[in-house]
Write an enzyme that holds these catalytic residues in place. Structure first.
Site, mmCIF file in Angstrom:
data_model
loop_
_atom_site.group_PDB
_atom_site.id
_atom_site.type_symbol
_atom_site.label_atom_id
_atom_site.label_comp_id
_atom_site.label_asym_id
_atom_site.label_seq_id
_atom_site.Cartn_x
_atom_site.Cartn_y
_atom_site.Cartn_z
ATOM 1 N N ASN A 1 -10.085 1.664 9.732
ATOM 2 C CA ASN A 1 -9.222 1.385 10.875
ATOM 3 C C ASN A 1 -9.674 2.166 12.107
ATOM 4 O O ASN A 1 -10.155 1.602 13.080
ATOM 5 C CB ASN A 1 -7.767 1.705 10.527
ATOM 6 N N THR A 2 -9.536 3.493 12.060
ATOM 7 C CA THR A 2 -9.798 4.317 13.239
ATOM 8 C C THR A 2 -11.193 4.120 13.801
ATOM 9 O O THR A 2 -11.369 4.018 15.024
ATOM 10 C CB THR A 2 -9.583 5.806 12.901
ATOM 11 N N GLY B 1 -10.990 8.142 6.588
ATOM 12 C CA GLY B 1 -12.067 9.039 6.976
ATOM 13 C C GLY B 1 -13.425 8.416 7.169
ATOM 14 O O GLY B 1 -14.364 9.093 7.598
ATOM 15 N N GLY C 1 -8.198 9.202 9.688
ATOM 16 C CA GLY C 1 -8.561 9.201 11.095
ATOM 17 C C GLY C 1 -9.567 10.245 11.520
ATOM 18 O O GLY C 1 -9.862 10.379 12.710
ATOM 19 N N LYS D 1 0.877 -1.169 0.000
ATOM 20 C CA LYS D 1 0.000 0.000 0.000
ATOM 21 C C LYS D 1 0.913 1.217 0.000
ATOM 22 O O LYS D 1 1.652 1.452 0.954
ATOM 23 C CB LYS D 1 -0.913 0.023 1.218
#
Length: 254
Positions: free
Chosen positions: A204-205, A183, A156, A95
């Site tokens: 993720n976040t 986001g 995030g 990535k």
């Protein structure tokens, strides 16, 4: 079934490994998400001790690792990180992330395109994280990227699909899978991304920072599945005015 390069994925939810309170919570959340592709930052891996506390459990879960070049400030650093990942992890998948601005973490389009060109020539399977720029995504396709990963909003931030208008164009024009990254802060936003026709999302976040990461991972799994099914079923056309569901007949005049 989603296919990127020569690998097929049943799950269209990709996840990350950062911000979890501990490795056990991370593993349980990944299991709950049913994700089959998990990103890991090369800068977080301690190769001095071999397979560290991060890599060993991930490999036990059986997910495919997608090392990322987060922290790279230019193409040269990103290429170095990718080559290190190939040597130490035995994977050509990378990535590509280049964001020199430490505050907003906006990707550098010029350096990303240059690094992508070099890495594709070296035989890497490149998934670049970029602005939601249709022209840039087309250029990345042309140099050989296996997929593109346009951002929904800042990393995030949990702001959701701020770039939706541009994401629609990218999805319409893309000839490689489109993975919406960064986001996405709620399952409803992930579902919306899939309804637009995205091939996958990376979250993720929103999972890691939840009060209940395992439950949240399950919610994202279900949202992505529902969003994809809705896209495949065909969403109704948006109208500017009202449209009768039961057209009037002459029975009132009878």
């Amino acid at each position: 079934m989603l296919k990127i390069a020569d690998v097929e994925f049943e799950s269209r939810l990709f996840t990350g490994t950062g911000k979890f309170s501990n490795s056990q919570v991370m593993l349980e959340a990944i299991r709950a998400s049913k994700s089959q592709l998990v990103t890991v930052a090369m800068k977080r891996i301690d190769f001095k001790i071999g397979l560290d506390d991060l890599l060993t459990p991930l490999r036990q879960v059986g997910v495919q690792l997608l090392p990322n070049t987060s922290g790279a400030r230019n193409a040269k650093e990103a290429v170095f990180a990718a080559e290190l990942a190939r040597e130490m992890l035995g994977t050509r998948w990378i990535k590509l992330e280049i964001h020199p601005d430490p505050k907003y973490l906006m990707p550098d389009a010029i350096e990303t395109l240059e690094a992508a060109r070099i890495l594709c020539e070296k035989g890497f399977i490149v998934l670049p994280y970029v602005h939601a720029d249709p022209v840039l995504c087309r250029r990345l396709e042309e140099v050989g990227c296996a997929a593109v990963m346009p951002l929904a909003s800042p990393i995030g931030s949990n702001q959701g699909l701020v770039t939706e208008s541009f994401l629609k164009i990218i999805i319409e024009q893309a000839r490689v899978p489109v993975v919406i990254d960064a986001g996405i802060g709620a399952p409803s936003q992930a579902a919306r991304a899939m309804e637009l026709g995205a091939d996958a999302v990376l979250v993720n976040t929103a999972i890691a920072s939840s009060a209940s990461p395992i439950v949240m991972a399950e919610c994202f799994k279900e949202a992505v599945q529902c969003g994809r099914r809705a896209f495949e079923a065909g969403l109704g056309r948006v109208q500017t005015g009202a449209v009768q569901t039961s057209p009037l007949t002459g029975f009132l005049n009878q």
